[in-house]
Design a protein around this motif. Structure first.
Motif, short mmCIF file in Angstrom:
data_model
loop_
_atom_site.label_atom_id
_atom_site.label_comp_id
_atom_site.label_asym_id
_atom_site.label_seq_id
_atom_site.Cartn_x
_atom_site.Cartn_y
_atom_site.Cartn_z
N HIS A 159 3.95 0.42 -0.85
CA HIS A 159 3.09 -0.66 -0.43
C HIS A 159 1.48 -0.76 -0.47
CE1 HIS A 159 6.89 -1.53 1.68
NE2 HIS A 159 6.66 -2.60 1.91
N ILE A 160 1.17 -0.01 -1.43
CA ILE A 160 -0.33 -0.03 -1.64
C ILE A 160 -0.62 -1.27 -2.78
CG2 ILE A 160 -2.35 1.32 -2.82
CD1 ILE A 160 -0.87 3.85 -2.12
N ARG A 161 -1.62 -1.93 -2.33
CA ARG A 161 -1.92 -3.29 -2.87
C ARG A 161 -3.40 -2.81 -3.53
NH1 ARG A 161 -0.11 -7.17 1.34
NH2 ARG A 161 1.37 -6.02 2.73
N PHE A 162 -3.72 -4.13 -4.64
CA PHE A 162 -5.00 -4.02 -4.77
C PHE A 162 -6.26 -4.18 -3.77
CE2 PHE A 162 -4.23 -6.46 -9.31
CZ PHE A 162 -3.18 -5.56 -9.78
N GLY A 163 -5.83 -4.62 -2.79
CA GLY A 163 -6.65 -4.80 -1.75
C GLY A 163 -6.92 -3.51 -1.17
N HIS A 164 -6.09 -2.70 -1.05
CA HIS A 164 -6.47 -1.22 -0.67
C HIS A 164 -7.75 -0.39 -1.30
CE1 HIS A 164 -2.42 -1.20 1.27
NE2 HIS A 164 -2.93 -0.10 2.14
N PHE A 165 -7.94 -0.76 -2.54
CA PHE A 165 -8.80 -0.41 -3.21
C PHE A 165 -10.01 -1.13 -3.05
CE2 PHE A 165 -4.97 1.01 -5.31
CZ PHE A 165 -5.22 2.47 -5.52
N GLU A 172 -5.38 1.06 -16.84
CA GLU A 172 -4.58 0.45 -17.88
C GLU A 172 -3.28 -0.11 -17.66
OE1 GLU A 172 -4.83 2.63 -21.52
OE2 GLU A 172 -7.06 2.54 -21.94
N GLN A 173 -2.52 1.25 -17.06
CA GLN A 173 -1.08 1.02 -16.72
C GLN A 173 -1.04 -0.06 -15.51
OE1 GLN A 173 1.62 3.96 -15.98
NE2 GLN A 173 0.70 5.56 -17.44
N VAL A 174 -1.79 0.03 -14.46
CA VAL A 174 -1.72 -1.13 -13.74
C VAL A 174 -2.04 -2.81 -14.19
CG1 VAL A 174 -2.64 -2.18 -11.43
CG2 VAL A 174 -2.56 0.33 -11.43
N VAL A 175 -2.88 -2.72 -15.17
CA VAL A 175 -3.19 -4.02 -15.68
C VAL A 175 -1.96 -4.48 -16.62
CG1 VAL A 175 -4.67 -5.04 -17.68
CG2 VAL A 175 -5.69 -3.85 -15.59
N ASN A 187 2.82 -7.85 -17.44
CA ASN A 187 4.16 -7.77 -17.61
C ASN A 187 5.06 -8.44 -16.81
OD1 ASN A 187 5.28 -6.40 -20.23
ND2 ASN A 187 3.55 -5.06 -19.60
N LEU A 188 4.47 -8.28 -15.53
CA LEU A 188 5.37 -8.97 -14.26
C LEU A 188 5.10 -10.30 -14.39
CD1 LEU A 188 6.71 -8.79 -11.39
CD2 LEU A 188 4.32 -8.66 -10.50
N VAL A 189 3.91 -11.02 -14.61
CA VAL A 189 3.48 -12.34 -14.59
C VAL A 189 4.23 -12.84 -15.83
CG1 VAL A 189 1.73 -14.10 -14.90
CG2 VAL A 189 1.23 -12.13 -13.58
N ALA A 190 4.25 -12.36 -16.86
CA ALA A 190 5.08 -12.65 -18.02
C ALA A 190 6.58 -13.11 -17.62
CB ALA A 190 4.89 -11.77 -19.26
N GLN A 191 7.13 -11.87 -17.11
CA GLN A 191 8.32 -12.32 -16.52
C GLN A 191 8.50 -13.54 -15.31
OE1 GLN A 191 9.30 -8.00 -15.64
NE2 GLN A 191 11.38 -8.76 -15.84
N ASP A 236 -4.60 -9.24 -2.20
CA ASP A 236 -3.88 -8.35 -1.33
C ASP A 236 -2.48 -8.49 -1.26
OD1 ASP A 236 -4.65 -11.02 0.18
OD2 ASP A 236 -3.28 -10.31 1.61
N ASN A 237 -2.12 -9.29 -2.08
CA ASN A 237 -0.44 -9.45 -2.22
C ASN A 237 0.04 -8.99 -4.00
OD1 ASN A 237 -0.22 -10.76 0.22
ND2 ASN A 237 -0.20 -12.94 -0.65
N MET A 238 -0.95 -8.29 -4.20
CA MET A 238 -0.85 -7.67 -5.66
C MET A 238 -0.44 -6.06 -5.52
SD MET A 238 -1.14 -10.39 -7.67
CE MET A 238 -0.86 -9.55 -9.15
N SER A 239 0.95 -5.86 -5.86
CA SER A 239 1.19 -4.42 -5.87
C SER A 239 0.75 -3.37 -6.74
CB SER A 239 2.84 -4.23 -5.74
OG SER A 239 3.35 -3.10 -6.40
N ILE A 240 0.13 -2.25 -6.52
CA ILE A 240 -0.52 -1.56 -7.35
C ILE A 240 0.57 -0.91 -8.62
CG2 ILE A 240 -0.24 0.76 -6.25
CD1 ILE A 240 -3.16 -0.60 -7.77
N ILE A 241 1.94 -0.89 -7.95
CA ILE A 241 2.87 -0.65 -9.21
C ILE A 241 3.43 -1.68 -9.80
CG2 ILE A 241 3.21 1.49 -7.88
CD1 ILE A 241 5.73 0.19 -6.72
N GLY A 242 2.96 -2.94 -9.65
CA GLY A 242 3.55 -4.12 -10.47
C GLY A 242 4.87 -4.75 -9.86
#
Length: 484
Positions: free
Chosen positions: A178-184, A225-228, A233-237, A251-257
């Motif tokens: 549940h870690i999000r971009f917003g955590h960072f 690089e992996q997160v980006v 890839n997620l948005v492409a799907q 804050d709605n962006m998951s760090i694992i995609g």
């Protein structure tokens, strides 16, 4: 209930205490188990002969040994503006479990009541929004899109004030993280470099363990690089399925995609490249055709937060992965949707021509590609009937067949591959609305039936043909707001 097939942990509590606040759930009254995801539970190593055993936990009235509820603290950019006051305002992270396949699962109870981050909210979730999240997270999983999942859902009698008086519900949302971009962003802008490094190292250990084998000076760059890349890839799907998220705040962006936080989402009906599915998004920031750009902007927000611990060259190098990943994945997805096994010059032009055609004539996105899939067996009628101007469809079909002539795969093999790529059944907003109306009257059978249909989106299911029908006029472009 038995824990003999899963291991209990709560690794999030290893982070500094500034990243969370311990909060007890606020119990609901008259709770009822609405849906229990038996297949997912089995995958997680949970076996329960009686799903009702989990009702009190879903209602916030009971905790199992090892559950230590916390509200996570994070910040983020909302509609482009930084908001330092964010955090879990109506959800609690209860614990983490590790299943027999060694996958880690966070258990997050949404609608559990007021937390220090609720601001002026009541901490509750309403039946309407809880059903929508349950339906869509499971629909996306069946479509093989990375997503949070719904383990179970509980309804209650408690009244909740929104635009009118609604009833409360909770969702046990589970995810690998549940870690999000917003955590960072929170760590970088409010807690300092040491806390930021602690958060990154925690995230690497749990979710990117392969990077721990890399030289220390390369780990953070490879992580970004992996997160980006995962985000691109997620948005492409999403774009390939005609899915609009609606609230792509950082804050709605998951760090694992994963696809994260289902609010005012929509699968496109009549194709409109600029479709805005969020009633609250008056400027169209999160319109369908802007999602790839917004994904990149959110990755920029993340990169900016990582700047204190990374050099500028590494940040720039990592950010290049977004364009590279998206521009590789999206055309590949569209070639698969069009049944093109080989990559030839002119394919990108055909893809753009297809989108322009759908946009100009407001053609139903899902039915068009499914009709294209069955072209060998059912002919052109399922496609041509979607167009007011049949001649426009005919002109495009001539161009498309010329391209197919350059393929070597048999028509039968192509049809099978396309039908496994282009879903027949998607979660149209009007289908969700019908289920919600029945549930508000106490009947959850339609929800269970719709879930069963959405679990097999690529199958023909002739007995469920109505679920694949074009939406009625009232069911197109329904206004969905952030209110939940």
């Amino acid at each position: 209930m038995s824990a003999d097939r899963f291991r209990i942990e709560h690794r999030y509590l290893e982070l500094p205490h500034t990243f969370y606040t311990r909060v007890q759930p606020m119990p609901l009254k008259g709770a009822r188990m609405v849906c229990f995801n038996q297949q997912l539970a089995a995958d997680m190593g949970i076996h329960s002969d009686n799903p009702d055993d989990w009702t009190a936990i879903g209602a916030g009235a009971e905790l199992l040994e090892g559950m230590d509820p916390v509200a996570m603290k994070y910040t983020g950019h909302q509609f482009g503006a930084y908001n330092p006051e964010l955090g879990d305002g109506r959800g609690l992270l209860l614990w983490e479990t590790v299943g027999p396949d060694q996958r880690r699962w966070d258990w997050h109870l949404k609608g559990a009541g007021i937390t220090p981050y609720s601001r002026f909210g009541d901490g509750r979730a309403v039946l309407r929004s809880t059903i929508r999240e349950y339906l869509c997270s499971e629909a996306m999983a069946a479509l093989d899109v990375p997503t949070t999942r719904a383990l179970f859902m509980v309804s209650a009698r408690d009244p909740v004030q929104r635009e009118g008086v609604e009833t409360a519900a909770t969702l046990m949302r589970v995810a690998q993280s549940h870690i999000r971009f917003g955590h960072f962003e929170y760590a970088a802008y409010h807690q300092g470099e040491e806390a930021l490094r602690t958060l990154i190292d925690h995230t690497l250990e749990l979710h990117f363990p392969d990077l721990l084998n890399q030289p220390e000076e390369d780990r953070y760059r490879l992580f970004l690089e992996q997160v980006v890349s995962r985000t691109a890839n997620l948005v492409a799907q999403w774009q390939a399925l005609g899915f609009c998220h609606g609230v792509m705040n950082s804050d709605n962006m998951s760090i694992i995609g994963d696809t994260f936080d289902y609010g005012p989402y929509a699968f496109l009906d009549d194709f409109d490249a600029g479709h805005i599915c969020n009633h609250s998004d008056q400027g169209g920031r999160y319109a369908y055709n802007r999602q790839p750009q917004i994904g990149f902007i959110n990755c920029q927000y993340l990169a900016r937060a990582l700047a204190p611990v990374m050099n500028e060259d590494d940040l720039r190098r990592a950010m290049r992965q977004y364009e590279l990943s998206y521009n590789d994945r999206f055309p590949r997805l569209l070639r698969a949707k069009l049944g093109l096994e080989q990559e030839l010059d002119g394919d990108v032009e055909l893809i753009m021509e297809t989108f322009n055609l759908l946009h100009e004539f407001r053609v139903d996105f899902t039915r068009f590609f499914r009709g294209l899939s069955t072209l060998p067996s059912q002919g052109t009628a399922p496609i041509r009937d979607l167009f007011v101007d049949r001649s426009a469809a005919d002109s495009w079909l001539v161009r498309y067949r010329e391209r197919l002539a350059q393929e070597t795969r048999s028509e039968e093999a192509r049809e099978a591959a396309m039908c496994a790529t282009n879903p027949k059944f998607i979660l149209r907003n009007y289908l969700a609305q019908q289920v919600i109306q029945e549930a508000q009257n106490g009947d959850y059978d339609p929800m269970h039936k719709l879930l069963a249909v959405l679990a097999r989106p690529f199958d023909e299911q002739p007995e469920n043909e109505d679920y694949a029908a074009l939406p009625p006029d009232w069911g197109k472009h329904l206004n969905i707001s952030c209110s939940s």
